[in-house]
Scaffold this active site. Structure first.
Site: not given
Ligand code: NAP
Ligand code: SF4
Length: 674
Positions: A259, A345, A107, A171, A261-262, A173, A65, A359, A418, A221, A655-656
């Site tokens: 945007h 992400q 756009q 959306e 909307a929940r 706007y 946009g 991406c 993972q 749109r 993260d991934a």
């Molecule tokens: P994380 O995001 O770092 O979370 C770890 C959690 O454990 C935090 O809530 C932390 O909170 C707690 N923690 C840390 N040390 C601790 C301890 N010694 N004792 C007790 N609690 C503790 O790690 P994760 O959940 O394992 O995820 C790993 C990675 O994968 C992250 O980067 C995450 O973003 C990614 N991931 C992303 C998604 C997604 O959907 N986007 C899904 C799964 C994983 P406190 O320290 O406040 O207690």
């Molecule tokens: Fe965005 Fe890539 Fe995730 Fe698709 S896979 S939602 S383009 S980060």
């Protein structure tokens, strides 16, 4: 895994006339802001970005946009097209797209009250909850001037070589804000009756058509499902569509949800192409092509929508970030498509962090020149990659693509690391697609995959270069009683090795804590639309009705030690969905907690200065990760050329997205390439 259709007879690959444009297929690359629009040297990068996607087969591209004036920019310094002196830089884009056989529309987007700066304007001075800046209500003169600015912007776009424009009318706007009574309280000829509320977009289109003539495509749109209270009714949407056609609009694209909307509209939990029914309702009521959109990520899904008469074309945006060649590959080698998993992400979350959108599954997106796809290593080497999680898979295929001879060691019986756990989470089945892609690419690039094989130091020493992608292991939780059998690792839970009881405490509220909570609260689903209160009959204003809540089969408590919102560090554009889902299922959250002990089935902890004791059948530890790279020091001691990537290098904030990008970077750093 999806087996994609490879035939070119599909409707999706048939040409279509969109106003003056004859398009080679029915796939529109939808508008996506990348952040390059405002970046230094961004237009050259954008030219390469769009050029690759034109080459990859997009039937028509719509840019991110661009505002028609200063007040409509989405943030200070946001992109606008207001003067002819800007033509030169836009020419770089249009030339690149045309050189690659594509077509591109600009756009035009005025943010209205969503513009994140103090000079924003709207039909009425009503603040939205998602912006701290309250807009000024536009004066009548202001409205007329804005209409002329839209037309001027379109005329400049035409001079800059664009094949047409898309007017962003959805959306939530500015144009959308004029259309509904929730945001338009005007007493003049632009407010009140629907005829008055739609005057603004109608005048914009009329004024644009007068300036650009017939040989320039105009797409509108249109918000067909606002998902807000006091949104448009279906009759209003249909009359606006018909009026737009009369004013000379060449095609109507679908907008779903404001945007604010929940209700999730593009996240991974939205069913693929799930909103196509909305566009379908307008089919036959206008004579111009209708474009459907939202959560289409495969050509198969697009074809299904076309075959079931939902639309004449399909718009996909993020899938073109994930794979610029999605269209061409789908014709000949469908399993080589890198599919968008709807995670947001690295694209939308980046935009909200003022970073360049890229991406998760394709870190090359927006950085096309940094890691060119066609590059070859000047000297081929033998490369060992240990571990086939996201980092290892990415390193292996990218090193092999560069021409290195790659062996990938995996101690488990399947690739994925993972990802194999992530794909088990309800609503995250798209991870299967990423594994399908990597699996195909390993074979395609002749990677020597050694499953069920623990790599040992001696065999690794035979390689020129070693990459350790051995990942992470869960961080231990050390309190009195944490060794008891009722304290479980998230790995055992997600792998189905244990079945937690009815009362579960989850320690840690990061991505994995939330995933485990989602997994344990999952129950028979009433359906996405029912759960989120979307009126599929489209008979209510805004398309809302009462949501059907799911009742969790377990009582779940999620704990974190830090203060503040539980799950506050989840992604900006999806975190609210995860938090709301768990809240709706009755999950109880605790923050600022100090753990004391888990003994005799009771978790003792301090919260808000008071000691509590709650009974649980099981505690699931999701307390983050630590690096796991046991071979590293031994290989270094033997003088091997070894590096760690992904979690094996650093488990913090892993993260991934980071893992896949580090795999790519590592592959390009092994040797010179050209
Ligand atoms: P994380 O995001 O770092 O979370 C770890 C959690 O454990 C935090 O809530 C932390 O909170 C707690 N923690 C840390 N040390 C601790 C301890 N010694 N004792 C007790 N609690 C503790 O790690 P994760 O959940 O394992 O995820 C790993 C990675 O994968 C992250 O980067 C995450 O973003 C990614 N991931 C992303 C998604 C997604 O959907 N986007 C899904 C799964 C994983 P406190 O320290 O406040 O207690
Ligand atoms: Fe965005 Fe890539 Fe995730 Fe698709 S896979 S939602 S383009 S980060």
């Amino acid at each position: 895994m999806t087996t994609l259709n490879s035939t070119t007879d599909l409707q999706v690959f048939q040409p279509i006339q969109l106003g003056p444009l004859l398009l080679p297929n029915r796939i529109l690359m939808g508008s996506m802001h990348t952040g390059l629009e405002e970046a230094k040297d961004g237009f050259n990068a954008l030219a390469q970005f769009y050029g690759e996607r034109a080459k990859g087969g997009a039937g028509l591209i719509v840019t991110g946009g661009i505002s028609p004036n200063r007040r409509g920019v989405l943030k200070p310094g946001g992109a606008k097209l207001t003067a002819r002196r800007q033509i030169r830089k836009h020419r770089i884009i249009t030339d690149a797209v045309h050189a690659n056989g594509g077509k591109i529309c600009l756009q035009i987007l005025h943010g209205g009250r969503y513009s994140y700066h103090p000079f924003n304007v709207a039909p009425s001075s009503i603040k939205t909850a998602i912006n701290r800046f309250k807009p000024s209500g536009l004066s009548m003169r202001g409205v007329k001037k804005t209409v002329r600015q839209y037309a001027k912007c379109a005329a400049i776009a035409k001079e800059a070589g664009y094949d047409g424009i898309e007017i962003m009318g959805s959306e939530g706007y500015l144009i959308n804000q004029f259309l509904v009574t929730a945001t338009n309280k005007r007493k003049d000829q632009y407010g009140g009756s629907f005829e008055n509320r739609m005057r603004f977009p109608i005048e914009i289109i009329r004024c644009i058509r007068e300036r650009v003539g017939a040989e320039f495509a105009i797409i509108f749109r249109l918000s067909m499902l606002d998902l807000i209270q006091e949104g448009s009714s279906w009759d209003e949407i249909q009359s606006l569509a018909q009026a737009l056609e009369r004013e000379g609009v060449d095609a109507i694209n679908t907008g779903i949800g404001w945007h604010e909307a929940r209700i999730p509209t593009i996240a991974t939990l939205v069913p693929r192409g799930g909103f196509a029914f909305v566009t379908k309702k307008l089919m036959g009521h206008v004579g111009i092509p209708l474009i459907t959109t939202n959560r289409f990520n495969t050509i198969d899904a697009c074809e299904k929508a076309l075959q079931s008469g939902c639309a004449d074309m399909v718009s996909m945006a993020r899938p073109f970030l994930a794979d610029p060649e999605i269209v061409n590959k789908s014709k000949t080698k469908p399993n080589s498509v890198n599919t968008c998993i709807g995670c947001n992400q690295a694209c939308l979350d980046h935009i909200f962090q003022n970073k360049i959108a890229t991406c998760l599954v394709n870190p090359r997106a927006s950085h096309e020149s940094k890691w060119p796809l066609q590059a070859k290593a000047t000297k081929a080497r033998s490369v060992a990659v240990v571990g086939s999680g996201p980092a290892g898979l990415s390193a292996a295929i990218e090193a092999a693509r560069l021409g290195h001879k790659v062996t990938l060691f995996e101690s488990a019986a399947e690739i994925g690391g993972q990802f194999n756990m992530a794909k088990r989470i309800p609503g995250k089945d798209e991870f299967h697609e990423t594994l399908r892609y990597f699996d195909f690419m390993l074979t395609h690039f002749n990677v020597n995959l050694q499953l069920n094989t623990e790599a040992d130091v001696n065999s690794l020493l035979n390689f020129d270069h070693i990459m350790l992608a051995t990942g992470v292991k869960p961080r231990a939780w050390n309190i009195a009683g944490s060794e008891t059998a009722e304290v479980l690792s998230y790995i055992d839970v997600l792998k189905g090795n244990v079945e937690p009881g009815k009362r579960v405490a989850i320690i840690g509220a990061g991505g994995i804590g939330f995933d485990v909570a989602e997994y344990l609260t999952h129950t028979k689903h009433p359906g996405f639309f029912e759960e989120w209160g979307i009126d599929q009959s489209l008979s209510s204003r805004g398309g809302l009705h009462r949501p059907e809540r799911m009742k969790s089969p377990r009582s779940i408590h999620v704990f974190q030690r830090s203060a503040g919102k539980v799950g506050g560090k989840l992604g900006k554009t999806t975190g609210w969905i995860h938090r709301l889902q768990l809240k709706n299922k009755g999950v109880i959250t605790h923050s600022g907690v100090q753990y004391l002990a888990f003994e005799n089935g009771k978790l003792d902890f301090i919260e808000s200065g008071e000691t509590h004791s709650l009974a649980f059948d099981h505690v699931v530890v999701c307390a983050g990760q630590i690096s796991f790279a046991p071979l590293h020091s031994q290989l270094e001691a033997k003088g091997a050329t070894v590096e760690r990537i992904g979690g094996a290098l650093d488990a913090r904030k892993l993260d991934a997205q980071r893992a896949i990008r580090e795999g790519l970077e590592a592959a390009y750093s092994i040797s010179d390439w050209k």
